[in-house]
Design a protein around this motif. Structure first.
Motif, mmCIF file in Angstrom:
data_model
loop_
_atom_site.group_PDB
_atom_site.id
_atom_site.type_symbol
_atom_site.label_atom_id
_atom_site.label_comp_id
_atom_site.label_asym_id
_atom_site.label_seq_id
_atom_site.Cartn_x
_atom_site.Cartn_y
_atom_site.Cartn_z
ATOM 1 N N ALA A 1 0.850 -1.189 0.000
ATOM 2 C CA ALA A 1 0.000 0.000 0.000
ATOM 3 C C ALA A 1 0.889 1.244 0.000
ATOM 4 O O ALA A 1 2.063 1.185 0.369
ATOM 5 C CB ALA A 1 -0.906 0.000 1.230
ATOM 6 N N VAL A 2 0.337 2.367 -0.400
ATOM 7 C CA VAL A 2 1.089 3.616 -0.453
ATOM 8 C C VAL A 2 1.643 3.964 0.930
ATOM 9 O O VAL A 2 2.788 4.396 1.063
ATOM 10 C CB VAL A 2 0.213 4.763 -1.001
ATOM 11 C CG1 VAL A 2 0.933 6.088 -0.913
ATOM 12 C CG2 VAL A 2 -0.194 4.480 -2.433
ATOM 13 N N ALA A 3 0.845 3.762 1.962
ATOM 14 C CA ALA A 3 1.294 4.072 3.322
ATOM 15 C C ALA A 3 2.531 3.261 3.688
ATOM 16 O O ALA A 3 3.476 3.776 4.304
ATOM 17 C CB ALA A 3 0.180 3.810 4.319
ATOM 18 N N GLU A 4 2.556 1.997 3.300
ATOM 19 C CA GLU A 4 3.719 1.145 3.585
ATOM 20 C C GLU A 4 4.950 1.619 2.815
ATOM 21 O O GLU A 4 6.065 1.618 3.338
ATOM 22 C CB GLU A 4 3.416 -0.307 3.219
ATOM 23 C CG GLU A 4 2.384 -0.959 4.113
ATOM 24 C CD GLU A 4 1.984 -2.326 3.607
ATOM 25 O OE1 GLU A 4 1.890 -3.239 4.458
ATOM 26 O OE2 GLU A 4 1.780 -2.500 2.394
ATOM 27 N N LEU A 5 4.755 2.045 1.573
ATOM 28 C CA LEU A 5 5.869 2.544 0.780
ATOM 29 C C LEU A 5 6.436 3.835 1.370
ATOM 30 O O LEU A 5 7.662 4.023 1.401
ATOM 31 C CB LEU A 5 5.426 2.785 -0.672
ATOM 32 C CG LEU A 5 5.045 1.533 -1.461
ATOM 33 C CD1 LEU A 5 4.437 1.915 -2.798
ATOM 34 C CD2 LEU A 5 6.267 0.648 -1.656
ATOM 35 N N VAL A 6 5.568 4.705 1.854
ATOM 36 C CA VAL A 6 6.031 5.945 2.473
ATOM 37 C C VAL A 6 6.831 5.648 3.720
ATOM 38 O O VAL A 6 7.919 6.205 3.938
ATOM 39 C CB VAL A 6 4.830 6.880 2.786
ATOM 40 C CG1 VAL A 6 5.251 8.041 3.652
ATOM 41 C CG2 VAL A 6 4.191 7.361 1.500
ATOM 42 N N LEU A 7 6.335 4.749 4.562
ATOM 43 C CA LEU A 7 7.060 4.385 5.780
ATOM 44 C C LEU A 7 8.414 3.761 5.446
ATOM 45 O O LEU A 7 9.409 4.029 6.119
ATOM 46 C CB LEU A 7 6.219 3.419 6.620
ATOM 47 C CG LEU A 7 5.004 4.033 7.315
ATOM 48 C CD1 LEU A 7 4.200 2.943 7.992
ATOM 49 C CD2 LEU A 7 5.437 5.084 8.310
ATOM 50 N N GLN A 8 8.455 2.957 4.414
ATOM 51 C CA GLN A 8 9.702 2.318 3.993
ATOM 52 C C GLN A 8 10.712 3.376 3.537
ATOM 53 O O GLN A 8 11.895 3.279 3.854
ATOM 54 C CB GLN A 8 9.415 1.335 2.875
ATOM 55 C CG GLN A 8 10.619 0.567 2.406
ATOM 56 C CD GLN A 8 10.266 -0.414 1.296
ATOM 57 O OE1 GLN A 8 9.103 -0.571 0.955
ATOM 58 N NE2 GLN A 8 11.272 -1.034 0.738
ATOM 59 N N GLU A 9 10.271 4.384 2.816
ATOM 60 C CA GLU A 9 11.149 5.444 2.331
ATOM 61 C C GLU A 9 11.688 6.296 3.470
ATOM 62 O O GLU A 9 12.782 6.832 3.385
ATOM 63 C CB GLU A 9 10.408 6.340 1.332
ATOM 64 C CG GLU A 9 10.253 5.745 -0.028
ATOM 65 C CD GLU A 9 11.590 5.584 -0.742
ATOM 66 O OE1 GLU A 9 12.424 6.504 -0.680
ATOM 67 O OE2 GLU A 9 11.800 4.524 -1.330
ATOM 68 N N ARG A 10 10.930 6.427 4.534
ATOM 69 C CA ARG A 10 11.345 7.267 5.670
ATOM 70 C C ARG A 10 12.416 6.598 6.530
ATOM 71 O O ARG A 10 13.069 7.246 7.319
ATOM 72 C CB ARG A 10 10.151 7.623 6.539
ATOM 73 C CG ARG A 10 9.214 8.589 5.869
ATOM 74 C CD ARG A 10 8.090 8.949 6.778
ATOM 75 N NE ARG A 10 7.201 9.909 6.122
ATOM 76 C CZ ARG A 10 6.063 10.315 6.636
ATOM 77 N NH1 ARG A 10 5.676 9.878 7.812
ATOM 78 N NH2 ARG A 10 5.319 11.166 5.984
ATOM 79 N N ARG A 11 12.561 5.313 6.401
ATOM 80 C CA ARG A 11 13.536 4.580 7.230
ATOM 81 C C ARG A 11 14.941 4.756 6.740
ATOM 82 O O ARG A 11 15.310 5.044 5.727
ATOM 83 C CB ARG A 11 13.203 3.093 7.257
ATOM 84 C CG ARG A 11 11.927 2.845 7.996
ATOM 85 C CD ARG A 11 11.622 1.384 8.050
ATOM 86 N NE ARG A 11 10.261 1.238 8.567
ATOM 87 C CZ ARG A 11 9.443 0.267 8.234
ATOM 88 N NH1 ARG A 11 9.818 -0.662 7.393
ATOM 89 N NH2 ARG A 11 8.252 0.205 8.756
#
Length: 96
Positions: free
Chosen positions: A86-96
């Motif tokens: 999901a988009v939310a998961e991709l955003v969280l992954q990018e923030r790490r």
């Protein structure tokens, strides 16, 4: 009033003052309007009116508004397949 990007950048303070006085400033690039500078309403509330929210919701493609104005979701929701994120998961992954 119209101003080119170059002129707008060079005289930013003057155009901000004109907007503050209630005058619309249209910013152009190569003679084509690209932006508009307006003054903020002094008595504006922090939240938009219900009618403004309804108008904004109607402009979102596929969005269905409920009776009280809250969005119900899309008429065609995106289906996330196996192995996709999901988009939310991709955003969280990018923030790490």
């Amino acid at each position: 009033m119209k101003a080119s990007v170059r002129e707008f950048k060079a005289r930013l303070s003057m155009y901000l003052q004109k907007a503050d006085n209630g005058e619309d400033v249209i910013i152009t690039s190569r003679g084509r309007p690209i932006a508009r500078l307006l003054a903020l309403a002094t008595a504006a509330s922090p939240e938009p009116a219900a009618s403004e929210l309804q108008r904004r919701l109607k402009r979102i493609p596929g969005m269905l508004a409920a009776r009280d104005g809250k969005p119900r979701g899309s008429s065609r929701p995106i289906i996330i397949g196996r192995g996709q994120k999901a988009v939310a998961e991709l955003v969280l992954q990018e923030r790490r």
